[in-house]
Design an enzyme around this catalytic site. Structure first.
Site, PDB file in Angstrom:
ATOM      1  N   LYS A   1     -10.128   0.095  -2.121  1.00  0.00           N
ATOM      2  CA  LYS A   1     -10.034  -0.143  -0.756  1.00  0.00           C
ATOM      3  C   LYS A   1     -10.571   1.305  -0.062  1.00  0.00           C
ATOM      4  O   LYS A   1      -9.899   2.210  -0.386  1.00  0.00           O
ATOM      5  CB  LYS A   1      -8.678  -0.368  -0.483  1.00  0.00           C
TER       6      LYS A   1
ATOM      7  N   LYS B   1      -6.898   3.415  -3.027  1.00  0.00           N
ATOM      8  CA  LYS B   1      -7.384   3.272  -1.535  1.00  0.00           C
ATOM      9  C   LYS B   1      -7.576   4.938  -0.993  1.00  0.00           C
ATOM     10  O   LYS B   1      -6.860   5.638  -1.592  1.00  0.00           O
ATOM     11  CB  LYS B   1      -6.171   2.820  -0.911  1.00  0.00           C
TER      12      LYS B   1
ATOM     13  N   ASP C   1       0.983  -1.210  -0.109  1.00  0.00           N
ATOM     14  CA  ASP C   1      -0.023  -0.001   0.098  1.00  0.00           C
ATOM     15  C   ASP C   1       0.908   1.290  -0.036  1.00  0.00           C
ATOM     16  O   ASP C   1       1.402   1.730   1.027  1.00  0.00           O
ATOM     17  CB  ASP C   1      -0.926   0.247   1.215  1.00  0.00           C
TER      18      ASP C   1
END
Length: 222
Positions: A182, A153, A91
Site C-alpha cells: 500500500k 504500507k 492499518d
C-alpha cells in the site's frame, strides 16, 4: 487505466484531527458512489460508519497512529475494539524506535500479536519509510513477510514525507509474494496513482483521488 478504474484500489481516507461526523459521512457516500476499496477513518467513527454503510463498503481504521510508540498491549486493545465496532481492515504503525534499536524481533512479535487480534480481517503494517534507511526498509520487508500481515504500507501521511516510487519498487523487490503493498501519503495526481500501481502497489491511501476523478469527468474524461 482510467480514473474510475484506479479508484478500485483506493482507501478513501480522512484522518485529520478535526474530522467531523458530517465529513466522515461525506467520504462514506463518495466511497460507495465511486466504488473505492474502503474508507480509512479514525477509530472513533468506525461504529457509526459501519452502521451507516452496512456491508456496502469496507471500513478501515488506524492503530497506534501516527507515531507507533504505544505499547503492544494498547495496540492490541485498540485493534480488538476497532474490530468489535465493525472495522474490516486495520492499518497499524510500527514502533520505529525499535527498528532504530535493531529490535526487529520485538517489531515482528507485535505485528504477529495484532494479526492474531485481526483473525480474518486485513492487517496493513505502516513502516513510515521517510524515517528509515534503505537497509531498515529491506529488513522491515522481511519482518512483515514473516509476520503473516497482509500488506506493508509506506506512510502515515503525518510525517516528513509520503510514498515514493523508489520505496514501492524496493518493497516489490523484497517482500514475500503473499504480501501486498500500500502506497500512502502525498499521492496528488492520477498519473502518480497509476505509476504506483504499475510498480506493484495494490492499494493507495489518499484523500484526493475522488476529487481528481470528478475533475477528470468534468473535463470530458471517461
Amino acid at each position: 487505466m482510467d480514473g474510475k478504474e484506479t479508484l478500485k484500489y483506493v482507501d478513501h481516507t480522512l484522518l485529520t484531527q478535526t474530522a467531523t461526523w458530517e465529513e466522515i459521512r461525506k467520504i462514506c457516500d463518495e466511497a460507495m458512489e465511486f466504488g473505492t476499496a474502503s474508507v480509512c477513518i479514525p477509530p472513533s467513527y468506525v461504529k457509526a460508519a459501519k452502521e451507516y454503510m452496512k456491508d456496502r463498503m469496507a471500513v478501515c481504521t488506524v492503530i497506534g497512529f501516527p507515531n507507533g510508540y504505544s505499547t503492544t498491549a494498547v495496540k492490541a486493545y485498540e485493534t480488538k475494539d476497532a474490530i468489535a465496532n465493525g472495522a474490516d481492515e486495520i492499518d497499524m504503525v510500527i514502533n520505529i524506535g525499535w527498528v532504530k534499536d535493531g529490535r526487529y524481533d520485538r517489531v515482528e512479535e507485535e505485528i504477529r500479536t495484532l494479526k492474531e487480534c485481526c483473525k480474518d480481517k486485513i492487517l496493513k503494517v505502516i513502516i513510515e519509510t521517510c524515517l528509515l534507511t534503505d537497509e531498515e526498509k529491506i529488513r522491515m520487508c522481511e519482518v512483515v513477510t514473516r509476520s503473516g500481515a497482509d500488506f506493508i504500507k509506506t506512510s502515515t501521511g503525518f510525517s516528513k514525507a509520503g510514498a515514493t516510487f523508489d520505496d514501492v519498487a524496493l518493497f516489490k523487490a523484497h517482500v514475500g509474494k503473499e504480501v501486498k503493498i500500500k502506497a500512502a501519503g502525498g499521492i496528488s495526481s492520477l498519473s502518480d496513482a497509476e505509476r504506483f500501481l504499475e510498480l506493484g502497489a495494490e492499494r493507495l491511501g489518499t484523500s484526493r483521488m475522488i476529487k481528481l476523478v470528478k475533475q477528470e469527468k468534468s473535463d470530458g474524461g471517461y
